[in-house]
Design a protein around this motif. Structure first.
Motif, PDB file in Angstrom:
ATOM      1  N   LEU A  47       7.078   3.106   4.694  1.00 45.33           N
ATOM      2  CA  LEU A  47       7.935   4.161   4.141  1.00 45.33           C
ATOM      3  C   LEU A  47       8.193   5.249   5.180  1.00 45.33           C
ATOM      4  O   LEU A  47       9.163   6.010   5.061  1.00 45.33           O
ATOM      5  CB  LEU A  47       7.293   4.774   2.898  1.00 45.33           C
ATOM      6  N   PRO A 107      11.025  -7.528  12.703  1.00 41.57           N
ATOM      7  CA  PRO A 107      10.320  -8.692  12.170  1.00 41.57           C
ATOM      8  C   PRO A 107      10.288  -8.652  10.649  1.00 41.57           C
ATOM      9  O   PRO A 107      10.194  -7.586  10.047  1.00 41.57           O
ATOM     10  CB  PRO A 107       8.918  -8.538  12.755  1.00 41.57           C
ATOM     11  N   THR A 108      10.385  -9.833  10.031  1.00 44.49           N
ATOM     12  CA  THR A 108      10.373  -9.909   8.570  1.00 44.49           C
ATOM     13  C   THR A 108       9.216 -10.739   8.040  1.00 44.49           C
ATOM     14  O   THR A 108       9.181 -11.053   6.861  1.00 44.49           O
ATOM     15  CB  THR A 108      11.695 -10.502   8.049  1.00 44.49           C
ATOM     16  N   SER A 109       8.309 -11.136   8.886  1.00 44.79           N
ATOM     17  CA  SER A 109       7.148 -11.893   8.372  1.00 44.79           C
ATOM     18  C   SER A 109       5.961 -11.717   9.326  1.00 44.79           C
ATOM     19  O   SER A 109       6.150 -11.452  10.500  1.00 44.79           O
ATOM     20  CB  SER A 109       7.476 -13.374   8.246  1.00 44.79           C
ATOM     21  N   PRO A 169      -2.030  10.815   4.243  1.00 46.27           N
ATOM     22  CA  PRO A 169      -3.003   9.749   3.984  1.00 46.27           C
ATOM     23  C   PRO A 169      -2.329   8.549   3.328  1.00 46.27           C
ATOM     24  O   PRO A 169      -1.397   8.707   2.533  1.00 46.27           O
ATOM     25  CB  PRO A 169      -4.003  10.416   3.036  1.00 46.27           C
ATOM     26  N   THR A 170      -2.765   7.342   3.689  1.00 50.29           N
ATOM     27  CA  THR A 170      -2.180   6.136   3.113  1.00 50.29           C
ATOM     28  C   THR A 170      -3.200   5.290   2.356  1.00 50.29           C
ATOM     29  O   THR A 170      -2.905   4.162   1.987  1.00 50.29           O
ATOM     30  CB  THR A 170      -1.548   5.277   4.220  1.00 50.29           C
ATOM     31  N   SER A 171      -4.390   5.807   2.169  1.00 45.42           N
ATOM     32  CA  SER A 171      -5.357   5.025   1.386  1.00 45.42           C
ATOM     33  C   SER A 171      -6.395   5.973   0.779  1.00 45.42           C
ATOM     34  O   SER A 171      -6.630   7.044   1.320  1.00 45.42           O
ATOM     35  CB  SER A 171      -6.069   4.005   2.261  1.00 45.42           C
ATOM     36  N   LEU A 227       9.024  -6.149   4.294  1.00 43.30           N
ATOM     37  CA  LEU A 227       8.011  -5.756   5.263  1.00 43.30           C
ATOM     38  C   LEU A 227       8.429  -4.414   5.834  1.00 43.30           C
ATOM     39  O   LEU A 227       9.590  -4.238   6.224  1.00 43.30           O
ATOM     40  CB  LEU A 227       7.963  -6.807   6.381  1.00 43.30           C
ATOM     41  N   GLN A 266       0.856  -1.193   0.000  1.00 41.93           N
ATOM     42  CA  GLN A 266       0.000   0.000   0.000  1.00 41.93           C
ATOM     43  C   GLN A 266       0.886   1.235   0.000  1.00 41.93           C
ATOM     44  O   GLN A 266       1.183   1.784   1.060  1.00 41.93           O
ATOM     45  CB  GLN A 266      -0.906   0.003   1.236  1.00 41.93           C
ATOM     46  N   ILE A 267       1.327   1.627  -1.154  1.00 40.67           N
ATOM     47  CA  ILE A 267       2.165   2.822  -1.266  1.00 40.67           C
ATOM     48  C   ILE A 267       1.369   3.873  -2.009  1.00 40.67           C
ATOM     49  O   ILE A 267       0.772   3.588  -3.051  1.00 40.67           O
ATOM     50  CB  ILE A 267       3.483   2.523  -2.001  1.00 40.67           C
ATOM     51  N   LEU A 268       1.343   5.088  -1.447  1.00 38.66           N
ATOM     52  CA  LEU A 268       0.562   6.168  -2.021  1.00 38.66           C
ATOM     53  C   LEU A 268       1.455   7.398  -2.063  1.00 38.66           C
ATOM     54  O   LEU A 268       2.104   7.738  -1.069  1.00 38.66           O
ATOM     55  CB  LEU A 268      -0.660   6.435  -1.119  1.00 38.66           C
TER      56      LEU A 268
END
Lengths: 80, 80, 80, 80, 80
Positions: free
Chosen positions: B15, C78-80, B78-80, B12, A10-12
């Motif tokens: 940003l 954490p990576t998962s 905002p992320t969505s 994972l 989810q990158i915006l």
């Protein structure tokens, strides 16, 4: 061998934000150098305050212009 | 020609982590410059310690604010 | 209009490598500044060598810690 | 809501190019600092030219090694 | 568990833009250092203006070349 990719990315955003951010690094450091050295110059020759201030503002304007150009260019570059 | 893509990417993260990391570079260097030059100033005029310390704290607050703004902005954008 | 994507991307690695690389930039420059200025200080007051060396090691330890933290954090996040 | 992705991405290259480019930043600046300060030192004490030059070459070799290591490592790191 | 990817990515550009941008960082700082120190040198020994200017132009040419090489290389590197 099969690969299953469960992406929930989810990158915006707009690359223009990164562009302006990068464009602001140099002028930010540069204006700091101008006024930092200008403050040292004021302490060395306080009677040249008018000359020092005018020179600082000249350099500030040239530096600032680079960041402002980075501000408007994302609207100029074609995106489709 | 056919291409087979066996992706096993496992990335994972947010940003915002990168954003705060970048926002902390400048203030980190800047506060170092402030207190480094302040320490030199203390060695040159130890009797001006109060003035030097007050000026350092003023610059520190302005620098630190930039990083703290970078800390909270990922919750604001905002992320969505 | 149809698009054909013939990808043959072969990228292998861990973001932890990039993270440690970035974490090592600052301490690398910082330790260089400490020992560079320390060497100048030794040339100015050679009789203060013990004091200068102790102060250098103190700053070196604080700088180095930042890089070492960057070394171990990829195992912690954490990576998962 | 459906998304149509008309990708025509044409990127060609090896991450080793970026790796060597990054590895060359530090040594490039570092060798410049060594020889820049060395030139200042020559102007201050021209009779110490031999000592200054030997010290410059020593630092140059240590700096250069970092870039050369970055040159060969893309062949060393496994890519599959 | 199933993943639905509603990508609407619209990125347009050439990596050569990033390449030239990176190639221009170093020469930009370097030419600034040359002319900044040259201006200080002029203030210290105004009668050496011809020598200082010639030396500045020499360093400027070497610095500028690096950026100009970064300008033309995106046309040289193969892209398919």
């Amino acid at each position: 061998m099969s690969a299953v990719n469960l992406a929930a990315t989810q990158i915006l955003g707009n690359l223009g934000s990164i562009g302006y951010g990068l464009a602001a690094i140099g002028p930010g450091v540069g204006i700091g150098i101008i006024f930092g050295n200008g403050t040292q110059a004021l302490a060395r020759q306080p009677e040249a305050a008018g000359l020092i201030r005018a020179n600082q503002i000249l350099g500030f304007a040239f530096c600032e212009a680079l960041a402002l150009i980075g501000l408007v260019m994302p609207f100029v570059y074609p995106t489709s």
